[in-house]
Design a protein around this motif. Sequence first.
Motif, PDB file in Angstrom:
ATOM      1  N   ASP A   1       0.833  -1.203   0.000  1.00 59.36           N
ATOM      2  CA  ASP A   1       0.000   0.000   0.000  1.00 59.36           C
ATOM      3  C   ASP A   1       0.869   1.255   0.000  1.00 59.36           C
ATOM      4  O   ASP A   1       0.610   2.212  -0.733  1.00 59.36           O
ATOM      5  CB  ASP A   1      -0.921  -0.027   1.216  1.00 59.36           C
TER       6      ASP A   1
ATOM      7  N   ARG B   1       0.978   4.163  -2.888  1.00 60.56           N
ATOM      8  CA  ARG B   1       0.706   5.578  -2.616  1.00 60.56           C
ATOM      9  C   ARG B   1       1.866   6.480  -3.014  1.00 60.56           C
ATOM     10  O   ARG B   1       1.662   7.578  -3.529  1.00 60.56           O
ATOM     11  CB  ARG B   1       0.397   5.781  -1.138  1.00 60.56           C
TER      12      ARG B   1
ATOM     13  N   LYS C   1      -8.404  -3.770   3.574  1.00 60.84           N
ATOM     14  CA  LYS C   1      -9.484  -2.796   3.752  1.00 60.84           C
ATOM     15  C   LYS C   1      -8.922  -1.381   3.871  1.00 60.84           C
ATOM     16  O   LYS C   1      -9.503  -0.430   3.340  1.00 60.84           O
ATOM     17  CB  LYS C   1     -10.317  -3.152   5.000  1.00 60.84           C
TER      18      LYS C   1
ATOM     19  N   GLN D   1      -8.121  -0.294   0.447  1.00 60.26           N
ATOM     20  CA  GLN D   1      -9.350  -0.022  -0.288  1.00 60.26           C
ATOM     21  C   GLN D   1      -9.916   1.350   0.089  1.00 60.26           C
ATOM     22  O   GLN D   1     -10.338   2.119  -0.771  1.00 60.26           O
ATOM     23  CB  GLN D   1     -10.391  -1.097  -0.017  1.00 60.26           C
ATOM     24  N   MET D   2      -9.918   1.655   1.373  1.00 59.81           N
ATOM     25  CA  MET D   2     -10.444   2.947   1.830  1.00 59.81           C
ATOM     26  C   MET D   2      -9.609   4.110   1.289  1.00 59.81           C
ATOM     27  O   MET D   2     -10.140   5.191   1.034  1.00 59.81           O
ATOM     28  CB  MET D   2     -10.491   2.997   3.361  1.00 59.81           C
ATOM     29  N   ALA D   3      -8.324   3.883   1.093  1.00 60.50           N
ATOM     30  CA  ALA D   3      -7.449   4.923   0.550  1.00 60.50           C
ATOM     31  C   ALA D   3      -7.431   4.919  -0.978  1.00 60.50           C
ATOM     32  O   ALA D   3      -6.773   5.754  -1.587  1.00 60.50           O
ATOM     33  CB  ALA D   3      -6.028   4.727   1.066  1.00 60.50           C
ATOM     34  N   GLU D   4      -8.154   3.980  -1.580  1.00 53.48           N
ATOM     35  CA  GLU D   4      -8.202   3.812  -3.032  1.00 53.48           C
ATOM     36  C   GLU D   4      -6.816   3.601  -3.627  1.00 53.48           C
ATOM     37  O   GLU D   4      -6.475   4.132  -4.681  1.00 53.48           O
ATOM     38  CB  GLU D   4      -8.917   4.989  -3.696  1.00 53.48           C
ATOM     39  N   SER D   5      -6.009   2.797  -2.938  1.00 54.10           N
ATOM     40  CA  SER D   5      -4.664   2.468  -3.402  1.00 54.10           C
ATOM     41  C   SER D   5      -4.724   1.260  -4.333  1.00 54.10           C
ATOM     42  O   SER D   5      -5.428   0.294  -4.044  1.00 54.10           O
ATOM     43  CB  SER D   5      -3.758   2.118  -2.226  1.00 54.10           C
ATOM     44  N   PRO D   6      -3.955   1.286  -5.407  1.00 57.06           N
ATOM     45  CA  PRO D   6      -3.914   0.119  -6.291  1.00 57.06           C
ATOM     46  C   PRO D   6      -2.998  -0.961  -5.716  1.00 57.06           C
ATOM     47  O   PRO D   6      -1.783  -0.927  -5.874  1.00 57.06           O
ATOM     48  CB  PRO D   6      -3.354   0.679  -7.601  1.00 57.06           C
TER      49      PRO D   6
END
Length: 148
Positions: free
Chosen positions: A99, A103, A127, A130-135
């Motif tokens: 993650d 970022r 999760k 996902q909440m940070a919209e990280s690929p």
Amino acid sequence: MESFGCISSVLGCSACIVLAGLVFVSYKLGLIYQLFHKTETKSPRHGGESVAEVLRAHGIKFLFTLVGGHISPILVACEKVGIRIVDTRHEATAVFAADAVARLSGTVGVAAVTAGPGLTNTVTAVKNAQMAESPVLLLGGAAGTLLQ
């Protein structure tokens, strides 16, 4: 003559039960799977090499992991193609690190963990990504189909 018809229907019914039992046992032993899913024994490559090639083609430079037997072919193949393997002390740490790479670099962060508890240990970190919209790409191992 009616009694012979009754006997043949009973024998036919028990033959169907035996046949159904044999089919069920062969399914549970994986014999039906092996019948329809033949492996290519002459192939010079294995699945880990295919995964490594795809990761390299997408510009992945790091793969974070907690080393385990299920994912060893992926790790060996990634190292061969120049992807750096970073071993962590916990599965969640591997995903958190992936993650962070996602970022900071804007590319996909990749983590690979073993099956079962190794995969379930990553839930919080996934999760969070996902909440940070990280690929983030999480690769989870599995036992061989012949061992299942």
